[in-house]
Design an enzyme around this catalytic site. Structure first.
Site, mmCIF file in Angstrom:
data_model
loop_
_atom_site.group_PDB
_atom_site.id
_atom_site.type_symbol
_atom_site.label_atom_id
_atom_site.label_comp_id
_atom_site.label_asym_id
_atom_site.label_seq_id
_atom_site.Cartn_x
_atom_site.Cartn_y
_atom_site.Cartn_z
ATOM 1 N N GLU A 3 -15.802 7.106 5.923
ATOM 2 C CA GLU A 3 -15.155 6.924 7.418
ATOM 3 C C GLU A 3 -14.481 7.390 8.673
ATOM 4 O O GLU A 3 -15.045 8.814 8.834
ATOM 5 C CB GLU A 3 -13.925 6.599 6.550
ATOM 6 C CG GLU A 3 -12.981 7.404 6.741
ATOM 7 C CD GLU A 3 -11.056 7.041 5.529
ATOM 8 O OE1 GLU A 3 -10.909 5.751 5.839
ATOM 9 O OE2 GLU A 3 -10.855 7.870 5.048
ATOM 10 N N ARG A 24 0.576 -1.707 0.148
ATOM 11 C CA ARG A 24 -0.332 -0.015 -0.054
ATOM 12 C C ARG A 24 0.487 0.833 -0.054
ATOM 13 O O ARG A 24 0.629 1.809 -0.733
ATOM 14 C CB ARG A 24 -0.484 0.262 1.498
ATOM 15 C CG ARG A 24 -2.149 1.332 1.028
ATOM 16 C CD ARG A 24 -2.825 1.032 2.603
ATOM 17 N NE ARG A 24 -2.791 1.161 3.510
ATOM 18 C CZ ARG A 24 -3.504 1.046 4.372
ATOM 19 N NH1 ARG A 24 -4.620 0.309 4.484
ATOM 20 N NH2 ARG A 24 -3.032 1.253 5.940
ATOM 21 N N ARG A 60 10.222 18.583 -8.105
ATOM 22 C CA ARG A 60 10.922 18.281 -8.899
ATOM 23 C C ARG A 60 12.919 18.763 -8.637
ATOM 24 O O ARG A 60 13.425 18.587 -8.127
ATOM 25 C CB ARG A 60 11.145 19.072 -10.095
ATOM 26 C CG ARG A 60 9.741 17.923 -11.300
ATOM 27 C CD ARG A 60 9.161 19.122 -12.638
ATOM 28 N NE ARG A 60 9.203 19.985 -12.415
ATOM 29 C CZ ARG A 60 8.692 20.779 -13.057
ATOM 30 N NH1 ARG A 60 8.969 20.451 -14.677
ATOM 31 N NH2 ARG A 60 8.830 21.997 -12.905
ATOM 32 N N LYS A 77 -2.870 7.287 1.344
ATOM 33 C CA LYS A 77 -2.137 7.738 2.841
ATOM 34 C C LYS A 77 -0.669 8.837 2.984
ATOM 35 O O LYS A 77 0.353 8.008 2.888
ATOM 36 C CB LYS A 77 -1.940 6.324 3.098
ATOM 37 C CG LYS A 77 -2.208 6.239 5.047
ATOM 38 C CD LYS A 77 -2.198 4.596 5.315
ATOM 39 C CE LYS A 77 -1.871 4.834 6.776
ATOM 40 N NZ LYS A 77 -2.463 5.721 8.097
HETATM 41 C C1 LIG Z 1 -7.908 7.435 6.958
HETATM 42 C C2 LIG Z 1 -7.416 6.265 7.603
HETATM 43 N N1 LIG Z 1 -9.104 5.037 7.423
HETATM 44 C C3 LIG Z 1 -8.426 4.135 7.665
HETATM 45 C C4 LIG Z 1 -7.754 3.569 8.632
HETATM 46 C C5 LIG Z 1 -7.131 2.327 8.724
HETATM 47 O O1 LIG Z 1 -6.835 1.376 7.576
HETATM 48 P P1 LIG Z 1 -5.456 0.328 8.453
HETATM 49 O O2 LIG Z 1 -6.688 -0.853 8.274
HETATM 50 O O3 LIG Z 1 -4.707 -0.239 7.118
HETATM 51 O O4 LIG Z 1 -5.290 0.241 9.670
HETATM 52 C C6 LIG Z 1 -6.540 4.119 8.525
HETATM 53 C C7 LIG Z 1 -5.262 3.841 9.070
HETATM 54 O O5 LIG Z 1 -4.411 4.086 9.624
HETATM 55 C C8 LIG Z 1 -6.856 5.933 8.394
HETATM 56 O O6 LIG Z 1 -5.995 6.798 8.391
#
Ligand SMILES: Cc1ncc(COP(=O)(O)O)c(C=O)c1O
Length: 296
Positions: free
Chosen positions: A187, A54, A107, A154
């Protein structure tokens, strides 16, 4: 005196108090970079391969070249844990754009900075909060849209989540929930969200703008194995308020039952039976060597 933890920066190890990067690093100046939060349980790094994959997938759309191969980076994570004699740990893997000038042009940053921080296991929610379920607030700030600085990447841009967290703090809730631009539940600020209705488990699709959570994927797999129907579809705030159960998932949060959303009690207002079953199964998975990479 207890030994200071060591932090990896670009192939070298520094005691925590001396682990520093340049003020010209674009990770600091512009939040330009990507990261992963990972856990190790009993000497096994939980789904390390998926986290490494990821990280590279986050770097790709922002045209950030990680100066190590996936194998080298995996080895560096394992070596850092070994050096710090950690078997149960929270790992923060950060790749910034690196040192540039004061302009935002990437850059000008010839080489990305790679940082690996490892700390003893982090407990995000207290055991009492987890037993009772946590309180949440839906925030006024909408999740970044998928055609902007999307949370599907991320990245080091977490202001959207921090605004949500501030709102949770201001309203006395434990955690915040973000809706997306169309008003559907997306989320948490650092967690994915699930609801349970009539025995069915539902979670928003990644196309809602949520992160493709690694814990989310594990929970979907475990829930299906337990025989639950799992559906990925949009969830309205009203469906969340009237759910039988709701819970967050995430590396830091693990599986956290939600007992309240904007003062609306969810279901029976405590950890529900489906959530309980999922938590038990998740705990088993964290002890399973097949669910990760050994540190040795
Ligand atoms: C915005 C966000 N959503 C969801 C998650 C949960 O993802 P994971 O289960 O891969 O930690 C995270 C944590 O990293 C996050 O920062």
């Amino acid at each position: 005196m207890t030994e200071e933890l060591l932090v990896y920066i670009d192939g070298k190890y520094y005691p925590k108090s001396e682990a520093k990067i340049s003020v010209y690093d674009h990770g600091l100046l512009y939040g330009d970079g990507v990261f992963e939060g990972i856990r190790a349980y009993n000497g096994i790094v939980f789904h390390l391969k998926e986290h490494i994959d990821r990280l590279y997938r986050s770097a790709h759309p922002i045209l950030l070249t990680i100066p190590l191969t996936k194998t080298e980076l995996t080895e560096a994570v394992l070596k850092t844990l070994k050096k710090n004699k950690l078997k149960n740990a929270y790992i923060r893997l950060v790749v910034t754009r690196g040192i540039g000038d004061l302009g935002l042009d990437p850059r000008k940053c010839p080489k990305a900075t790679v940082i690996i921080i490892t700390e003893p296991m982090l407990q995000l929610n207290s055991p009492e909060a987890l037993a009772k379920g946590i309180t949440t607030t839906i925030t006024w700030v909408k999740r970044n849209p998928v055609d902007a600085a999307t949370h599907e990447i991320k990245s080091l841009n977490y202001l959207n989540s921090i605004l949500g967290k501030i709102e949770a703090n201001n309203t006395g809730a434990d955690e915040a929930i973000c809706l997306n631009k169309t008003g559907y539940v997306c989320e948490g600020v650092g967690e994915n969200i699930f609801i349970v209705r009539d025995g069915e488990i539902i979670t928003p699709p990644v196309s809602s703008g949520a992160l493709n959570g690694i814990t989310r994927a594990v929970i979907i797999r475990l829930a299906k194995k337990l025989g639950y129907e799992v559906t990925e579809r949009n969830i309205t705030p009203n469906e969340l308020f009237t759910a039988d159960e709701a819970f967050f998932t995430g590396t830091a949060a693990e599986v956290a039952p939600i007992r309240e959303v904007n003062k609306r009690v969810i279901g029976a207002g405590k950890q529900g039976p489906v959530t309980k079953r999922i938590i038990q199964e998740f705990e088993k998975a964290t002890k399973d060597p097949n669910e990760g990479t050994p540190i040795q």
